[in-house]
Write a protein that holds these residues in place. Structure first.
Motif, PDB file in Angstrom:
ATOM      1  N   LEU A   1      36.411  86.294  83.178  1.00 39.11           N
ATOM      2  CA  LEU A   1      35.409  85.294  82.802  1.00 39.11           C
ATOM      3  C   LEU A   1      36.007  84.193  81.944  1.00 39.11           C
ATOM      4  N   ARG A   2      37.020  84.525  81.139  1.00 38.36           N
ATOM      5  CA  ARG A   2      37.652  83.470  80.339  1.00 38.36           C
ATOM      6  C   ARG A   2      38.186  82.359  81.239  1.00 38.36           C
ATOM      7  N   THR A   3      38.840  82.729  82.311  1.00 35.23           N
ATOM      8  CA  THR A   3      39.376  81.736  83.245  1.00 35.23           C
ATOM      9  C   THR A   3      38.255  80.899  83.845  1.00 35.23           C
ATOM     10  N   ILE A   4      37.141  81.546  84.207  1.00 28.87           N
ATOM     11  CA  ILE A   4      36.008  80.833  84.801  1.00 28.87           C
ATOM     12  C   ILE A   4      35.370  79.893  83.779  1.00 28.87           C
ATOM     13  N   ILE A   5      35.178  80.379  82.563  1.00 22.83           N
ATOM     14  CA  ILE A   5      34.564  79.561  81.503  1.00 22.83           C
ATOM     15  C   ILE A   5      35.407  78.322  81.231  1.00 22.83           C
ATOM     16  N   GLU A   6      36.716  78.515  81.104  1.00 19.98           N
ATOM     17  CA  GLU A   6      37.591  77.379  80.798  1.00 19.98           C
ATOM     18  C   GLU A   6      37.591  76.353  81.924  1.00 19.98           C
ATOM     19  N   HIS A   7      37.390  76.812  83.143  1.00 22.22           N
ATOM     20  CA  HIS A   7      37.331  75.906  84.294  1.00 22.22           C
ATOM     21  C   HIS A   7      35.996  75.178  84.360  1.00 22.22           C
ATOM     22  N   ASP A   8      34.906  75.907  84.076  1.00 24.53           N
ATOM     23  CA  ASP A   8      33.561  75.362  84.300  1.00 24.53           C
ATOM     24  C   ASP A   8      32.994  74.591  83.112  1.00 24.53           C
ATOM     25  N   ALA A   9      33.432  74.919  81.912  1.00 29.60           N
ATOM     26  CA  ALA A   9      32.833  74.313  80.713  1.00 29.60           C
ATOM     27  C   ALA A   9      33.097  72.812  80.665  1.00 29.60           C
ATOM     28  N   LEU A  10      32.133  72.073  80.123  1.00 30.04           N
ATOM     29  CA  LEU A  10      32.365  70.651  79.864  1.00 30.04           C
ATOM     30  C   LEU A  10      33.413  70.494  78.774  1.00 30.04           C
ATOM     31  N   SER A  11      33.398  71.425  77.804  1.00 33.01           N
ATOM     32  CA  SER A  11      34.388  71.430  76.734  1.00 33.01           C
ATOM     33  C   SER A  11      34.375  72.797  76.071  1.00 33.01           C
ATOM     34  N   TRP A  12      35.532  73.235  75.596  1.00 33.89           N
ATOM     35  CA  TRP A  12      35.613  74.493  74.851  1.00 33.89           C
ATOM     36  C   TRP A  12      36.763  74.394  73.859  1.00 33.89           C
ATOM     37  N   ALA A  13      36.691  75.167  72.809  1.00 32.74           N
ATOM     38  CA  ALA A  13      37.747  75.177  71.805  1.00 32.74           C
ATOM     39  C   ALA A  13      37.660  76.468  70.992  1.00 32.74           C
ATOM     40  N   VAL A  14      38.790  76.804  70.370  1.00 32.55           N
ATOM     41  CA  VAL A  14      38.875  78.003  69.534  1.00 32.55           C
ATOM     42  C   VAL A  14      39.325  77.595  68.136  1.00 32.55           C
ATOM     43  N   GLY A  15      38.641  78.117  67.117  1.00 32.11           N
ATOM     44  CA  GLY A  15      38.998  77.866  65.729  1.00 32.11           C
ATOM     45  C   GLY A  15      39.473  79.150  65.058  1.00 32.11           C
ATOM     46  N   ILE A  16      40.395  79.021  64.124  1.00 28.70           N
ATOM     47  CA  ILE A  16      41.030  80.180  63.495  1.00 28.70           C
ATOM     48  C   ILE A  16      41.017  80.012  61.976  1.00 28.70           C
ATOM     49  N   VAL A  17      40.732  81.109  61.261  1.00 29.59           N
ATOM     50  CA  VAL A  17      40.853  81.141  59.804  1.00 29.59           C
ATOM     51  C   VAL A  17      41.721  82.343  59.437  1.00 29.59           C
ATOM     52  N   THR A  18      42.732  82.113  58.629  1.00 27.64           N
ATOM     53  CA  THR A  18      43.770  83.109  58.350  1.00 27.64           C
ATOM     54  C   THR A  18      43.297  84.181  57.366  1.00 27.64           C
ATOM     55  N   PRO A  19      44.023  85.309  57.309  1.00 34.79           N
ATOM     56  CA  PRO A  19      43.685  86.343  56.317  1.00 34.79           C
ATOM     57  C   PRO A  19      43.709  85.822  54.879  1.00 34.79           C
TER      58      PRO A  19
END
Length: 202
Positions: A57-75
């Motif tokens: 599903l990750r592959t499908i979401i990244e293909h189909d989404a108008l936009s997507w992004a991931v945010g990270i906060v460190t330990p």
């Protein structure tokens, strides 16, 4: 079938996080904007899906989404600002990276801080109710799993490839035996004994 949107007529980003309850590693969040009227009967809360289905599903979401992004906060940031604030900050960082600017935000859970001047709604168990939040939960979970698998190669004794940093018995036994790593959250009750401070140096 999950609902396609919450806000009528607005470009809506769904947000969710992964790794909030872990003893080690960064917290990850994703923001996803799906096309208007989008349908995918397979989308669901990432916890209800098999690992294989999540990655498909990750592959499908990244293909189909108008936009997507991931945010990270460190330990280190988690220890400084606490995990609730860190989870919200990770979502804000994901929203910051969206190439398509949202007009509203829907968030899994019951806590969020205003993002700019956008209207937002928190939805308990939203990852099982709205497609954009479900999609965000899948991206956050799979990208965090990839990250914990890389850390597991560096520190194999903590069984992170299996537990992904969550407080399993094997993980806590390894902390007792080997101490902590730079990736452990020092503000957490790492040994499960009610004590936040640890009897050893990292």
């Amino acid at each position: 079938m999950l609902k396609s949107h919450y806000y009528e007529g607005l470009v809506e980003a769904g947000c969710d996080e992964a790794g909030r309850g872990c003893l080690a590693g960064s917290v990850y969040a994703a923001a996803v904007i799906l096309p208007d009227g989008y349908e995918n009967a397979l989308l669901n809360d990432s916890k209800q899906l098999t690992e294989r289905r999540r990655y498909e599903l990750r592959t499908i979401i990244e293909h189909d989404a108008l936009s997507w992004a991931v945010g990270i906060v460190t330990p280190e940031e988690i220890d400084y600002i606490n995990i609730l604030n860190a989870s919200i900050l990770a979502m804000h960082r994901a929203l910051d990276q969206l190439a398509v600017r949202p007009q509203a935000v829907i968030v899994d859970g019951n806590r969020f801080k205003k993002y700019g001047d956008l209207p937002h709604t928190t939805i308990v168990k939203g990852d099982g109710k709205y497609m954009a939040i479900a999609a965000a939960s899948i991206l956050a979970k799979t990208y965090r799993d990839d990250y914990m698998n890389r850390l597991a190669d560096e520190y194999p004794q903590y069984d992170w490839r299996q537990n992904k940093g969550y407080p399993t018995r094997k993980h806590r036994e390894a902390i007792r035996q080997y101490g902590i790593t730079p990736y452990h959250r020092k503000s957490y009750n790492l040994l499960g004994d009610g004590q936040l401070s640890l009897p050893f140096e990292d």
